[in-house]
Structures are given as C-alpha cells and as structure tokens.
Write a protein that holds these residues in place. Structure first.
Motif, PDB file in Angstrom:
ATOM      1  N   SER A 128      14.841  -1.982  82.659  1.00  0.00           N
ATOM      2  CA  SER A 128      15.557  -1.009  81.797  1.00  0.00           C
ATOM      3  C   SER A 128      14.869   0.247  81.314  1.00  0.00           C
ATOM      4  O   SER A 128      13.437  -0.057  81.278  1.00  0.00           O
ATOM      5  N   ASN A 129      15.619   1.422  81.377  1.00  0.00           N
ATOM      6  CA  ASN A 129      14.824   2.620  80.894  1.00  0.00           C
ATOM      7  C   ASN A 129      15.491   3.028  79.474  1.00  0.00           C
ATOM      8  O   ASN A 129      16.500   2.440  79.037  1.00  0.00           O
ATOM      9  N   GLU A 130      15.132   4.088  78.994  1.00  0.00           N
ATOM     10  CA  GLU A 130      15.194   4.414  77.576  1.00  0.00           C
ATOM     11  C   GLU A 130      16.897   5.190  77.686  1.00  0.00           C
ATOM     12  O   GLU A 130      17.363   5.459  76.536  1.00  0.00           O
ATOM     13  N   SER A 131      17.288   5.399  79.033  1.00  0.00           N
ATOM     14  CA  SER A 131      18.627   6.031  78.955  1.00  0.00           C
ATOM     15  C   SER A 131      19.842   5.130  78.951  1.00  0.00           C
ATOM     16  O   SER A 131      20.834   5.397  78.973  1.00  0.00           O
ATOM     17  N   GLY A 132      19.500   3.696  78.916  1.00  0.00           N
ATOM     18  CA  GLY A 132      20.476   2.684  78.998  1.00  0.00           C
ATOM     19  C   GLY A 132      20.921   2.128  80.122  1.00  0.00           C
ATOM     20  O   GLY A 132      21.900   1.691  80.305  1.00  0.00           O
ATOM     21  N   ILE A 133      20.060   2.471  81.178  1.00  0.00           N
ATOM     22  CA  ILE A 133      20.351   2.031  82.348  1.00  0.00           C
ATOM     23  C   ILE A 133      19.393   0.688  82.695  1.00  0.00           C
ATOM     24  O   ILE A 133      18.148   0.939  82.858  1.00  0.00           O
ATOM     25  N   THR A 134      20.090  -0.451  83.219  1.00  0.00           N
ATOM     26  CA  THR A 134      19.355  -1.544  83.480  1.00  0.00           C
ATOM     27  C   THR A 134      19.659  -1.673  84.998  1.00  0.00           C
ATOM     28  O   THR A 134      20.713  -1.645  85.498  1.00  0.00           O
ATOM     29  N   THR A 135      18.680  -1.867  86.021  1.00  0.00           N
ATOM     30  CA  THR A 135      18.762  -1.944  87.312  1.00  0.00           C
ATOM     31  C   THR A 135      18.442  -3.490  87.447  1.00  0.00           C
ATOM     32  O   THR A 135      17.403  -4.089  87.264  1.00  0.00           O
ATOM     33  N   VAL A 136      19.374  -3.999  88.342  1.00  0.00           N
ATOM     34  CA  VAL A 136      19.025  -5.443  88.687  1.00  0.00           C
ATOM     35  C   VAL A 136      18.793  -5.366  90.215  1.00  0.00           C
ATOM     36  O   VAL A 136      19.549  -4.795  90.946  1.00  0.00           O
ATOM     37  N   THR A 137      17.450  -5.999  90.720  1.00  0.00           N
ATOM     38  CA  THR A 137      17.156  -5.770  92.045  1.00  0.00           C
ATOM     39  C   THR A 137      17.200  -7.150  92.764  1.00  0.00           C
ATOM     40  O   THR A 137      16.644  -8.137  92.232  1.00  0.00           O
ATOM     41  N   VAL A 138      17.823  -7.120  93.755  1.00  0.00           N
ATOM     42  CA  VAL A 138      17.770  -8.422  94.686  1.00  0.00           C
ATOM     43  C   VAL A 138      16.554  -8.288  96.013  1.00  0.00           C
ATOM     44  O   VAL A 138      16.404  -7.366  96.648  1.00  0.00           O
ATOM     45  N   ASP A 139      15.749  -9.152  95.977  1.00  0.00           N
ATOM     46  CA  ASP A 139      14.783  -9.146  97.151  1.00  0.00           C
ATOM     47  C   ASP A 139      14.601 -10.563  97.837  1.00  0.00           C
ATOM     48  O   ASP A 139      13.837 -11.338  97.080  1.00  0.00           O
ATOM     49  N   TYR A 140      15.265 -11.065  98.558  1.00  0.00           N
ATOM     50  CA  TYR A 140      15.050 -12.304  99.328  1.00  0.00           C
ATOM     51  C   TYR A 140      14.847 -12.077 100.738  1.00  0.00           C
ATOM     52  O   TYR A 140      16.008 -12.158 101.907  1.00  0.00           O
ATOM     53  N   ILE A 163      22.898  -0.901  87.219  1.00  0.00           N
ATOM     54  CA  ILE A 163      22.709  -0.480  88.749  1.00  0.00           C
ATOM     55  C   ILE A 163      22.347  -1.925  89.472  1.00  0.00           C
ATOM     56  O   ILE A 163      21.245  -2.607  89.003  1.00  0.00           O
ATOM     57  N   LEU A 164      23.187  -2.303  90.428  1.00  0.00           N
ATOM     58  CA  LEU A 164      22.724  -3.474  91.421  1.00  0.00           C
ATOM     59  C   LEU A 164      22.350  -2.843  92.710  1.00  0.00           C
ATOM     60  O   LEU A 164      23.194  -2.298  93.385  1.00  0.00           O
ATOM     61  N   ARG A 165      21.000  -3.365  92.984  1.00  0.00           N
ATOM     62  CA  ARG A 165      20.360  -2.800  94.429  1.00  0.00           C
ATOM     63  C   ARG A 165      19.608  -3.778  95.052  1.00  0.00           C
ATOM     64  O   ARG A 165      19.535  -5.076  94.492  1.00  0.00           O
ATOM     65  N   ALA A 166      18.889  -3.507  96.292  1.00  0.00           N
ATOM     66  CA  ALA A 166      18.220  -4.552  96.932  1.00  0.00           C
ATOM     67  C   ALA A 166      17.080  -3.860  97.540  1.00  0.00           C
ATOM     68  O   ALA A 166      17.184  -2.560  98.124  1.00  0.00           O
ATOM     69  N   GLU A 167      16.153  -4.734  97.802  1.00  0.00           N
ATOM     70  CA  GLU A 167      15.101  -4.268  98.597  1.00  0.00           C
ATOM     71  C   GLU A 167      15.060  -4.812 100.131  1.00  0.00           C
ATOM     72  O   GLU A 167      15.999  -5.720 100.219  1.00  0.00           O
ATOM     73  N   GLY A 168      14.394  -4.188 100.943  1.00  0.00           N
ATOM     74  CA  GLY A 168      14.700  -4.635 102.357  1.00  0.00           C
ATOM     75  C   GLY A 168      15.576  -4.201 103.261  1.00  0.00           C
ATOM     76  O   GLY A 168      15.930  -3.150 103.087  1.00  0.00           O
ATOM     77  N   ARG A 169      15.841  -4.708 104.468  1.00  0.00           N
ATOM     78  CA  ARG A 169      16.735  -4.357 105.537  1.00  0.00           C
ATOM     79  C   ARG A 169      18.191  -3.847 105.212  1.00  0.00           C
ATOM     80  O   ARG A 169      18.754  -3.245 105.797  1.00  0.00           O
ATOM     81  N   GLY A 170      18.643  -4.833 104.404  1.00  0.00           N
ATOM     82  CA  GLY A 170      19.936  -4.547 104.118  1.00  0.00           C
ATOM     83  C   GLY A 170      20.142  -5.276 102.429  1.00  0.00           C
ATOM     84  O   GLY A 170      19.621  -5.823 101.831  1.00  0.00           O
TER      85      GLY A 170
END
Length: 259
Positions: free
Chosen positions: A7-19, A50-57
């Motif tokens: 989370s950042n001070e602007s109120g944005i929480t980022t959830v990252t998927v990395d499998y 924000i929902l994002r992912a690492e990797g190829r897809g």
C-alpha cells in the motif's frame, strides 16, 4: 513467489500474483488471492486496489497438473470453490479494483478481469476461455461482461482468444499500452479514483453492484454445475490428461486415413 500486497500513502493497495512459470494457480492460491483482495477493501486506508501479475502472463487459470495429480475430486472441488471465491472477491471488494493485464489472461483470469471495475492491458494481451478444450465449463458469465453476447458464444465454443485491442474497441478495456507502461497506466487511473472522496467511492461501488443486471455469482455457479457433471461422466479427465501429457487439447478429429 505467491500473493503479495503493498500500500502507498495515496490509498492505492497493489495485490501482485507471482506463480511461475505461467501463473496457473493451485487451489489454495485462489483462496489466498480472494482474502488479499477482500482485506484490502476492508482497510479504511485503501481507496482503490490494483490487481497485477509478475511473469509471462496475467493468469493461466487453474493448475491442471495439480488437479490431475490428486486422487479423487478434492482438487477439482477446491479449484472450483477457490475460483468462485476469488472472482467474488474482486466483485465484492469494497473499493474499485483496477486490473493490469500483461500477456495471456485465460480461464480463471477472465473470471477475475470480468468482475473488475477498470481494465488496462498490454498491447500483446489476449483473453480467452480454453474450458471447452479442457472438458470443463465456466467464466462465460465473466466473458459476457467483456464482449457482446454472440461474440462470447463464438469465443466460448471455439476456445479462441480476443485481443486487448478488440476489447478496447468494445469499451471493456480502458487503455492499451506497452508492457513497460502497464504499471504506470494502472497507477494513473487508480490515482484518479483514489483522489475522490473515499466514502463516496465506496458507496458508488456498492451502488453499481446493486444495479448490475447480471447475478455474476449465481450464473457462475450454474456453469460450475455442468462442469461437475462432465467430471462425473469422466469426460473432463480425458481432456485434462491429454493436456497434461501433450500441452495440447484432446483432438476429436479422426487420424488421416482412419475408417
């Protein structure tokens, strides 16, 4: 590796998927993802997720290898319940969810994206449901929120993909950018939401869900019912075994010269 939240001070929480290697999630990870998204929404300091992912897809759906390596139906039931939980979490999250899609978004990925509030995607992103090729059904509910009805049916029956550019044309994808620009594009639109009065935005999310013409939870459960029937009939195992063995869909086309 796994599910992480920042989370950042602007109120944005980022959830990252990395499998790695393709973000095909095991059953437990779907529940973990659901809780991460819901927990972010419950936090009064979060204005947008924000929902994002690492990797190829972005997401390759359920881990079919886990399912086929598990005796009985526990893995199948776990995957179905986990997907339902994660899809619902995106929908039920108390604040808007922005998804940042890189590369492929198939199967369960479409379930996540179809229930999101805002979609940004890379210029090489593709979206699709290979379920028919895996002897299963599901997430037509969510694909129908991305494309017109008859295109959804065509894509569903043929297991073909649709591009980010096509979804942008339909108005489903907010913005198409390069991979290098994806995270910044997601933050840009998330920040515009985060800058609003959080009380109003939370009320807006609840109101929009309340007027939604589709019961996304009930319709997805109906799809899952047919998936269970295909499994009990043994059809689904044939298709999943073929995929695990060859990486390709089971063919119903007779060999050339066969009689």
């Amino acid at each position: 590796m796994g599910i992480t939240s920042t989370s950042n001070e602007s109120g944005i929480t980022t959830v990252t998927v990395d499998y790695p290697p393709v973000n095909a999630l095991p059953s437990a990870a779907w529940f973990e993802l659901a809780e991460a998204i819901l927990a972010a929404g419950r936090d009064a300091g979060t204005h947008v997720v924000i929902l994002r992912a690492e990797g190829r897809g972005f997401n390759a759906g359920v881990d079919i290898k886990e399912m086929q390596a598990t005796e009985g139906f526990d893995a199948l039931i776990g995957a179905n319940r986990g997907c339902a939980a994660a899809f619902s979490a995106v929908y039920d999250c108390e604040v808007p969810v922005v998804v940042a899609v890189n590369g492929f978004c198939v199967g369960g990925g479409v379930g996540l994206v179809g229930n999101a509030d805002v979609i940004v995607a890379t210029d090489d992103a593709v979206f699709g449901l290979p379920e028919v090729d895996r002897g299963a059904l599901g997430a037509a509910t969510h694909l129908s929120r991305l494309v017109p009805q008859h295109m959804m049916r065509t894509l569903y029956y043929t297991a073909q993909n649709v591009t980010a550019q096509q979804l942008h044309h339909f108005g489903s994808v907010h913005k198409v950018v390069s991979r290098e620009e994806l995270d910044a594009a997601a933050v840009e639109i998330a920040q515009k939401i985060a800058d609003k009065d959080p009380h109003v935005i939370r009320a807006a999310k609840a109101a929009i869900n309340g007027i939604d013409p589709m019961d996304v939870k009930g319709s997805y459960l109906l799809e899952q019912r047919y998936t269970y029937e295909l499994n009990l009939a043994g059809v689904a195992d044939e298709h999943r075994d073929a995929f695990v063995a060859t990486g390709k869909p089971k063919s119903n086309t007779p060999d050339e010269g066969a009689e």
